[in-house]
Design a protein around this motif. Structure first.
Motif, PDB file in Angstrom:
ATOM      1  N   ASP A  92       0.854  -1.187   0.000  1.00  0.00           N
ATOM      2  CA  ASP A  92       0.000   0.000   0.000  1.00  0.00           C
ATOM      3  C   ASP A  92       0.895   1.245   0.000  1.00  0.00           C
ATOM      4  O   ASP A  92       2.122   1.148   0.076  1.00  0.00           O
ATOM      5  N   SER A  93       0.252   2.415  -0.108  1.00  0.00           N
ATOM      6  CA  SER A  93       1.030   3.651  -0.252  1.00  0.00           C
ATOM      7  C   SER A  93       1.952   3.879   0.950  1.00  0.00           C
ATOM      8  O   SER A  93       3.071   4.367   0.795  1.00  0.00           O
ATOM      9  N   LEU A  94       1.499   3.511   2.129  1.00  0.00           N
ATOM     10  CA  LEU A  94       2.311   3.738   3.329  1.00  0.00           C
ATOM     11  C   LEU A  94       3.581   2.887   3.307  1.00  0.00           C
ATOM     12  O   LEU A  94       4.672   3.377   3.608  1.00  0.00           O
ATOM     13  N   LYS A  98       7.419   4.097   3.191  1.00  0.00           N
ATOM     14  CA  LYS A  98       8.400   3.655   4.188  1.00  0.00           C
ATOM     15  C   LYS A  98       9.673   3.131   3.514  1.00  0.00           C
ATOM     16  O   LYS A  98      10.784   3.393   3.976  1.00  0.00           O
ATOM     17  N   GLY A 124      -1.765   9.664  -5.335  1.00  0.00           N
ATOM     18  CA  GLY A 124      -0.944  10.805  -4.932  1.00  0.00           C
ATOM     19  C   GLY A 124      -0.673  10.852  -3.454  1.00  0.00           C
ATOM     20  O   GLY A 124      -0.708  11.919  -2.849  1.00  0.00           O
ATOM     21  N   GLN A 125      -0.434   9.720  -2.837  1.00  0.00           N
ATOM     22  CA  GLN A 125      -0.211   9.706  -1.388  1.00  0.00           C
ATOM     23  C   GLN A 125       1.259   9.614  -1.001  1.00  0.00           C
ATOM     24  O   GLN A 125       1.676  10.178   0.009  1.00  0.00           O
ATOM     25  N   LEU A 128       3.490  12.753  -0.123  1.00  0.00           N
ATOM     26  CA  LEU A 128       3.040  13.429   1.101  1.00  0.00           C
ATOM     27  C   LEU A 128       3.414  12.622   2.333  1.00  0.00           C
ATOM     28  O   LEU A 128       3.825  13.163   3.352  1.00  0.00           O
ATOM     29  N   MET A 129       3.247  11.304   2.225  1.00  0.00           N
ATOM     30  CA  MET A 129       3.589  10.439   3.358  1.00  0.00           C
ATOM     31  C   MET A 129       5.084  10.461   3.619  1.00  0.00           C
ATOM     32  O   MET A 129       5.526  10.491   4.762  1.00  0.00           O
ATOM     33  N   THR A 132       5.994  13.722   5.295  1.00  0.00           N
ATOM     34  CA  THR A 132       5.496  13.726   6.667  1.00  0.00           C
ATOM     35  C   THR A 132       6.378  12.844   7.542  1.00  0.00           C
ATOM     36  O   THR A 132       6.753  13.223   8.646  1.00  0.00           O
ATOM     37  N   ARG A 133       6.721  11.670   7.032  1.00  0.00           N
ATOM     38  CA  ARG A 133       7.551  10.752   7.815  1.00  0.00           C
ATOM     39  C   ARG A 133       8.972  11.293   8.016  1.00  0.00           C
ATOM     40  O   ARG A 133       9.575  11.084   9.051  1.00  0.00           O
ATOM     41  N   GLY A 135       9.653  14.405   8.104  1.00  0.00           N
ATOM     42  CA  GLY A 135       9.564  15.673   8.832  1.00  0.00           C
ATOM     43  C   GLY A 135      10.127  16.841   8.044  1.00  0.00           C
ATOM     44  O   GLY A 135      10.688  17.776   8.591  1.00  0.00           O
ATOM     45  N   SER A 212      -0.142  -4.497   5.306  1.00  0.00           N
ATOM     46  CA  SER A 212      -0.940  -3.627   4.448  1.00  0.00           C
ATOM     47  C   SER A 212      -2.147  -3.109   5.224  1.00  0.00           C
ATOM     48  O   SER A 212      -2.778  -3.843   5.972  1.00  0.00           O
ATOM     49  N   MET A 213      -2.429  -1.815   5.058  1.00  0.00           N
ATOM     50  CA  MET A 213      -3.564  -1.220   5.760  1.00  0.00           C
ATOM     51  C   MET A 213      -4.820  -1.229   4.893  1.00  0.00           C
ATOM     52  O   MET A 213      -5.825  -0.623   5.236  1.00  0.00           O
TER      53      MET A 213
END
Ligand code: FAD
Lengths: 254, 312
Positions: A92-94, A98, A124-125, A128-129, A132-133, A135, A212-213
């Motif tokens: 998944d995108s997260l 990572k 489009g994630q 941004l992730m 954010t991760r 910082g 996976s979320m």
């Protein structure tokens, strides 16, 4: 300056997408760099030409997804990192963010460019992730970019207008259409790209544990639209009248 | 189940997509709270759609990083099972940041939604609308963005309480230092109920006015294909399609538009689609509810007259 560009390999936007047994059929699809990522890459190459930079493309994908990196080489990218996962479709995108985060943290990167969304999932994630991760600053929807030694000034398409963003480096910037017109690789570039090495990394070494979320239940064919009708008439005026009548009486939208 | 709707204020009003999101949440039977940033003018309206508590963050500046932190903190503290965004500019800029802070993903661009126990299931178009996919959330909280105009708005009665929340004082890493609004008297594509789009068939820049005039008669937003934008006949903000905006109005009129797959990606979930094109083979007719095969320069004048008569 070290510039990283995130590129995703996607089906050609003209490709026919077939669904079978709840999955997308990959046979016969021509794969390309997602169009917005191509714009991001072009911007990196322009910065390199103007003020010198090393351009590294990073792509997370299945083992055979190397053609996007080869195309990026042909366009002028210096290095390519291919993060491989055997069950890429499960990511998944997260988890992708990572993995890229792990790659970026091990390097000295000043600028990260990516497309505003992939042309397959339109999510489009990831950029941004990632920001954010890490910082660090994220500037979305860039249409004009000015890079200084330790800062960047970006004109972006924003809600209801245009915004100028300012950020110190490192930062993540997503490319909008209109930022530039990507170049076509020339024959020499294509030939050289074939011989160039790709730095292959193992996803599970970068992200040892993940889950996976999201569960992909099933793909399906797009909903068919109800069959439409062509309005007949002697003259254009007759047709126009028939249309207004249909919109009012049948469709009830006016 | 508790759902937090991330709403928006647009020109002092509670935005249409926010009304849709609150309606969806209420229909799922959830206790529905709202987070809204802005002047506060729209906060009261939220209760008319059934919002229970409205968290108002009063601000005149747009700081996506701060808003994301405030939202994530609210979600953690309030034990929300789902967070709803609209899949528009703001939703795209904020939802993935919030998801990252909550260690989850965004189920984005949903055109259908349901709840199965603790899990949220959505259906969404993928590959420019050439296929769709059903997804189900995992983990303690589902972050979802809803495609605008895909859900019907219903008013409800309620007396939501407005609770003001405050910023955390941190400076953004990426800061907006200048903003130039696009001044238009027309409704924006994102909010429009009706859209009139001009394609390359209009032939030259000056003829884009025909599209704008038709849009004005209908109270519609004006749109453009990429060919028209690339030619410099219309601003990029008006582009509909895969590399422009996705719209799903009740009425979409495509005038002199061929209907390339990348254009269809941005409009094919519109309710009623009208196509005017002189080429009977143009792919746009494949998605049109009503088609007129004809020269747009001959069709627009009588069409404008008829519409004026109808709409007064
Ligand atoms: C990666 C990628 C992304 C893209 N993203 C987008 C996007 O977001 N949005 C988008 O729109 N496009 C996008 N495109 C471009 C897209 O492929 C088409 O080129 C574009 O949509 C064509 O615009 P058009 O319909 O205005 O022009 P054309 O395809 O040239 O069509 C013009 C039409 O007008 C008709 N016509 C001409 N004269 C008249 C007349 N007098 N009366 C009536 N009809 C007339 C013609 O029959 C024709 O069908 C993208 C392309 C790529 C490769």
């Amino acid at each position: 300056m070290n510039i990283f560009v995130l590129i995703k390999q996607v089906p050609d936007t003209e490709a026919r997408i077939r669904v079978s047994g709840g999955s997308i059929v990959h046979d016969g699809i021509k794969w390309i760099i997602s169009p917005y990522d191509e714009i991001a890459l072009e911007e990196a190459l322009r910065i390199k030409q103007k003020s010198g930079a090393t351009v590294t493309v990073v792509s997370v994908g299945p083992a055979d997804a190397t053609s996007a990196i080869r195309t990026a080489y042909a366009m002028g990218a210096d290095k390519g990192i291919h993060v491989v996962h055997s069950e890429y479709a499960m990511l998944d995108s997260l988890s992708i963010a990572k993995a890229i985060e792990a790659v970026v943290r091990a390097e000295d990167v000043q600028l990260i460019l990516a497309g505003r969304q992939g042309s397959d999932s339109d999510n489009g994630q990831v950029p941004l992730m990632l920001a954010t991760r890490l910082g660090i600053g994220l500037i979305p929807f860039a249409v004009e970019l000015t890079v200084g030694d330790d800062s960047v000034r970006v004109l972006s398409e924003a809600e209801g207008g245009r915004a100028v963003y300012q950020a110190t480096l490192p930062a993540v910037i997503t490319a909008n259409a209109g930022l530039n017109e990507p170049r076509y690789p020339n024959l020499k570039g294509i030939m050289e790209a074939k011989k160039k090495a790709i730095d292959t990394r193992n996803f599970s070494e970068l992200v040892p544990s993940w889950e996976s979320m999201v569960e992909v239940v099933a793909y399906g064919d797009a909903d068919a639209r109800p069959k439409g009708k062509i309005l007949e008439g002697e003259t254009a005026a007759d047709k126009a009248r028939a249309l207004v009548q249909a919109l009012h009486e049948e469709a009830k939208v006016i | 189940m508790r759902i937090l709707v991330i709403a928006q204020e647009k020109d002092g009003a509670f935005r249409k997509s926010s009304r849709e999101a609150v309606t969806v949440s209420k229909k799922l039977g959830a206790q529905t709270d709202v987070f809204i940033a802005g002047t506060g003018a729209a906060a009261k309206e939220a209760s008319a759609y059934g919002a229970d508590t409205i968290y108002l963050f009063k601000t005149s500046e747009y700081d996506a990083e701060m808003q994301s932190r405030l939202i994530a903190a609210k979600v953690n503290e309030g034990g929300y099972k789902a967070v709803f965004f609209a899949h528009d500019w703001y939703g795209r800029d904020i939802s993935a940041r919030v998801a990252a802070l909550l260690d989850t993903v965004v189920l984005s661009d949903a055109t259908q939604i349901s709840v199965d126990g603790d899990r949220v299931a959505i259906t969404r178009p993928v590959y420019s609308g050439k296929a769709k996919v059903q997804l189900k959330s995992k983990g303690p909280v589902a972050v979802v963005s809803l495609r605008s105009n895909s859900f019907t708005i219903e008013e409800s009665t309620g007396k939501g309480e407005i609770v003001e929340i405050f910023g955390d004082g941190m400076e953004p890493k990426a800061k907006i230092v200048e903003f130039t609004p696009v001044v238009t008297k027309r409704v924006s594509l994102a909010d429009a109920d009706r859209v009139v789009t001009g394609g390359r068939g209009i032939k030259e820049a000056a003829n884009y006015k025909l599209i704008e005039d038709l849009a004005d008669i209908l109270g519609a937003a004006a749109g453009a294909t990429r060919a028209v934008v690339d030619a410099g006949w219309a601003d990029h903000a008006l582009q509909v399609g895969q590399t422009g905006q996705t719209v799903a109005p009740n009425l979409y009129m495509a005038i002199g538009v061929s209907g390339a797959i990348q254009h269809l990606a941005g409009m094919s979930s519109s309710k009623i689609i009208v196509a005017v094109n002189k080429d009977p083979e143009a792919p746009i007719f494949g998605v049109a509810t009503y088609g007129i095969v004809g020269d747009l320069f001959e069709v627009i004048p009588p069409l404008s007259e008829e519409l004026k008569k109808m709409l007064g």
